[in-house]
Design a protein around this motif. Structure first.
Motif, short mmCIF file in Angstrom:
data_model
loop_
_atom_site.label_atom_id
_atom_site.label_comp_id
_atom_site.label_asym_id
_atom_site.label_seq_id
_atom_site.Cartn_x
_atom_site.Cartn_y
_atom_site.Cartn_z
N ASN A 43 -1.52 -1.82 -14.21
CA ASN A 43 -1.83 -1.16 -12.68
C ASN A 43 -2.17 -2.35 -11.74
OD1 ASN A 43 -2.31 1.97 -12.58
ND2 ASN A 43 -3.36 1.14 -14.52
N SER A 44 -1.84 -1.89 -10.54
CA SER A 44 -2.24 -2.84 -9.64
C SER A 44 -2.96 -2.45 -8.34
CB SER A 44 -0.53 -3.67 -9.23
OG SER A 44 0.10 -2.50 -8.56
N LYS A 45 -3.37 -3.25 -7.56
CA LYS A 45 -3.97 -2.78 -6.19
C LYS A 45 -3.33 -3.59 -5.09
CE LYS A 45 -7.11 0.22 -7.59
NZ LYS A 45 -8.45 -0.18 -7.63
N VAL A 46 -2.72 -3.05 -4.18
CA VAL A 46 -2.12 -3.38 -3.08
C VAL A 46 -3.26 -3.55 -1.91
CG1 VAL A 46 -0.64 -3.36 -1.22
CG2 VAL A 46 0.11 -2.55 -3.57
N LEU A 47 -3.51 -4.63 -1.45
CA LEU A 47 -4.74 -5.10 -0.53
C LEU A 47 -4.10 -5.01 0.89
CD1 LEU A 47 -6.80 -7.55 -2.29
CD2 LEU A 47 -6.76 -5.24 -2.67
N VAL A 48 -4.73 -4.27 1.79
CA VAL A 48 -4.45 -4.15 3.27
C VAL A 48 -5.37 -4.58 4.10
CG1 VAL A 48 -3.27 -3.04 5.17
CG2 VAL A 48 -2.40 -2.88 2.60
N LEU A 49 -5.50 -5.13 5.19
CA LEU A 49 -6.49 -5.59 6.18
C LEU A 49 -6.28 -5.11 7.57
CD1 LEU A 49 -9.29 -6.66 6.62
CD2 LEU A 49 -8.44 -8.74 6.97
#
Length: 283
Positions: free
Chosen positions: A59-65
């Motif tokens: 799995n992965s996590k896409v990080l957006v700020l």
């Protein structure tokens, strides 16, 4: 065009230890000193709690700020990142897609029923998250379009197109390769890797299936008859040559034609021949 990039985030266990220390300081300060200034720690505790996340295997996590892509975390484990990051989960596991059976026309216009089995996975999380809306739906629609295009590029069989060397029914390896290439090209923009694509079901549409079955049976019968006739002609020729060579009997043209006719009937008939005994002369 942007592509996926990795981002390093803090170890979740270290931040969890800091969280425990802050909670202890808050509780001890409030109980021992009864000083309300220690409540200032409470918002910091909430922010730290919000920054924790877990990434499971494959799995992965896409990080957006605030609308800006910061990176993707592919490593597995317990992590902490900026609490203001939004975190989108994207699975990296291989997935099966068994499309619905659709009715399309082959190259010569015959209606056929066809479906495809696709094995795929996400290879670029940035493209999957931001270049298309709902990448899973994108896979379904583009696969359906690729199947329709493939079916229109080849005849189902070479009944109507006898010059066709490659058909959907007989050239499965080549057709599956062409299908995989077509789907790969369509899904590349969504960051999707095609692991395997093959035709799962192929048949004539119900309205012409019975007619095409009769046609296939007729072709098979004709081919079998042709083989039988070729063998029978050879056997008759051998029989006449052997009788003449051994001098067993002499045939004029009428008798030879009669014998050839009788032998061909016996050898090519659907039923067993019924012998007729001639008690008189041959004349």
């Amino acid at each position: 065009m942007k592509i996926e990039k990795s981002i390093k985030v803090a170890n979740g266990y270290i931040m969890f230890g800091i969280l425990i220390v802050l909670i202890a300081v808050l509780l001890v300060g409030m109980i021992v000193t009864v000083n309300p200034l220690f409540l200032i720690l409470f918002p910091f505790i909430l922010l730290i709690v919000k920054g924790f996340f877990i990434v499971n295997p494959n799995n992965s996590k896409v990080l957006v700020l605030f609308g800006a892509y910061k990176g993707t975390v592919r490593d597995n484990g317990f992590f902490w990142a900026n609490p203001f990051y939004s975190k989108q989960k994207i699975s990296l596991r291989a997935r099966n897609f068994d499309s619905e059976r659709v009715k399309v026309n082959d190259k010569v216009g015959n209606p056929i029923m066809i479906n495809v089995i696709l094995v795929w996975k996400v290879s670029d999380t940035y493209k999957a998250a931001f270049d298309v809306d709902h990448y899973e739906e994108f896979v379904r629609v583009q696969t359906d379009a690729a199947v329709r295009k493939l079916a229109g590029s080849y005849p189902y069989d070479n009944f109507d197109d006898e010059m066709a060397e490659l058909t959907l029914r007989s050239g499965m390896d080549e057709v599956n390769e062409a299908l995989e290439n077509e789907i790969t090209e369509r899904l590349a923009m969504a960051g999707i890797q095609v692991l395997e694509a093959r035709i799962g079901y192929l048949a004539y549409a119900p309205e012409i299936a019975s007619s095409m079955l009769k046609r296939q049976q007729a072709v098979a019968i004709v081919a079998a008859r042709k083989k039988i006739v070729e063998g029978a002609v050879g056997m008759v020729e051998d029989a006449l040559s052997k009788l003449a060579a051994d001098g067993i009997v002499e045939f004029d043209e009428d008798k030879k034609a009669s014998m050839v006719s009788n032998l061909m009937v016996v050898l090519c008939g659907d039923k067993e021949a019924v012998p007729v005994i001639n008690a008189g002369s041959l004349n």
